[in-house]
Design an enzyme around this catalytic site. Structure first.
Site: not given
Ligand SMILES: *Cc1c(COP(=O)(O)O)cnc(C)c1O
Length: 421
Positions: A274-275, A317, A345, A374
């Protein structure tokens, strides 16, 4: 690597001068590069096993044009809300390539996922599991489920983007995992398919991944011995990107892919990745104009027309972003130091402190780099500042893929109650 470079004295996205886009649509705007998105997706997916599902994390960048660009290369989607699910579907990503993550899915969101036959629900608690069983039962379908487990691994990243520690709200606590699977096995409308883990974002070291993946693979063995059919392992996202030119680069996708392959190799399971950031961050910049250069008591402020509402990462962050002038510096360029700020502001509306930059003046343009993930997705209309425009470049072509928010979108949905006439 990305496709934002100086050519003929001007910063370009691929073959398009950012100043040309600015002249036409004004600033601020996000600009994404198709070639960079494609390159990052390809490098990542080629580093994974052939049959792996690469599910792009929509929360990193949900613009339909970005999603469609990735979908055309075969990408799936990782979504964390019904809205993101609808975005992914609208971009042409089929349900069978969508995984649904998140700690608080509502029943309506579950129903939407089930009706669209999504590939997998990453369930984070037994209460959520019971709700999903109920919704699936009402629809007469079985919900494919992986539990997101919390391996209690320190991701060694910023606390606000660490998700794999026992103190965070994420995942099924390690000591509850076996009972969670046992409960799932008894439910009529649940089909156990896998195990899921995601320990955080912007990880710059492979060691926490190695620790988490190793725990997960051991868990898969244990769960199989307990009689559960685990055919998929979802390893989440989180691989970091370089935000600073002078930093050591984070681990590359090939090393990460090799690590995942090595640790999971005897499981025979299909991998899901899940990148988000890795694909999109360096494929986008935020282009802003200088409103004023203000001399403070002790420092100079570069006041931009972009602000924390457009890109909140520095305020939220303490994130570092490179900031470069759109007009290329030359040997004659005078340099100085600025605090680079927006007009909002809030004292935290600062992109960079004491940053070396060429001497700039009103109407000059700068680009805030590594803003493709993001960035726009976390933006707001705070201070009644319209959401910035988004642009996608491909070679010498460009298109507005989301116009700047107009007044109607900004406040046209407000309603005056009857007693105010
Ligand atoms: C945010 C998120 C990601 C992606 O994270 P990256 O740091 O952008 O690769 C993958 N899986 C889940 C469950 C997330 O919440």
């Amino acid at each position: 690597m990305n496709h934002f470079d100086y050519k003929n004295g001007e910063l370009h996205a691929e073959d398009v001068a950012l100043s040309a886009i600015a002249a036409e649509i004004g600033t601020p705007f996000y600009c994404y590069s198709t070639a960079t998105l494609e390159r990052h997706y390809r490098v990542f997916s080629e580093a994974m096993q052939k049959d792996a599902l690469v599910a792009f994390s929509v929360k990193a960048n949900g613009n339909l044009a970005v999603l469609k660009t990735l979908a055309s290369l075969g990408a799936g989607a990782d979504v964390v809300s019904g809205g993101e699910l609808k975005r992914a579907l609208a971009a042409g990503i089929p349900g069978e390539k969508i995984v649904f993550s998140g700690v608080g899915k509502t029943k309506a969101e579950m129903a939407l996922g089930l009706k669209n036959r999504i590939y997998q629900f990453n369930v984070e608690s037994e209460v959520e599991l019971l709700a999903l069983d109920e919704v699936a039962g009402a629809l007469g379908v079985k919900a494919p489920v992986a539990f997101r487990v919390n391996p209690d691994v320190d991701a060694k990243t910023h606390a606000k983007i660490s998700t794999g520690g026992a103190e965070t709200k994420f995942g099924v606590p390690w000591s509850h995992v076996h009972t969670a699977y046992a409960t799932a096995a008894k439910l009529k409308n649940i089909e156990i398919v896998g195990v899921d883990v995601h320990i955080g974002s912007q990880l710059t070291d492979l060691a926490p991944f190695e620790a988490a993946f190793t725990r997960v693979v051991e868990l898969v063995g244990d769960l199989r011995r307990e009689g559960h059919a685990i055919s998929r392992i979802d390893l989440g996202g989180g691989l970091g990107v370089p935000y600073r030119n002078d930093n050591l680069p984070p681990p590359d996708p090939a090393a990460y892919g090799a690590l995942a392959a090595r640790i999971t190799k005897n499981t025979g399971a299909r991998l899901i990745m899940e990148p988000g950031r890795l694909i999109a961050a360096n494929a986008g910049v935020l282009v802003a104009g200088v409103i004023y250069v203000k001399q403070g008591e002790n420092k100079k402020f570069l006041i931009l027309d972009a602000a924390m509402n457009d890109l909140i990462r520095p305020a939220f962050y303490d994130a570092y972003h490179e900031i470069v002038p759109v007009a290329a510096p030359t040997a004659d360029t005078q340099w100085t130091h600025y605090d680079v700020v927006g007009p909002v502001c809030e004292t935290s509306d600062i992109f960079a402190a004491d940053r070396p930059l060429p001497v700039l003046k009103s109407d000059d343009k700068v680009a805030i780099l590594t803003a493709g993930a993001y960035g726009a997705t976390m933006s707001s209309a705070y201070n009644a500042r319209p959401l910035a425009a988004e642009v996608l470049v491909k070679g010498g072509e460009w298109a507005v893929v989301r116009p700047r928010m107009d007044d109607d979108a900004l406040f046209g949905n407000d309603r005056i109650p009857p007693w105010l006439g």
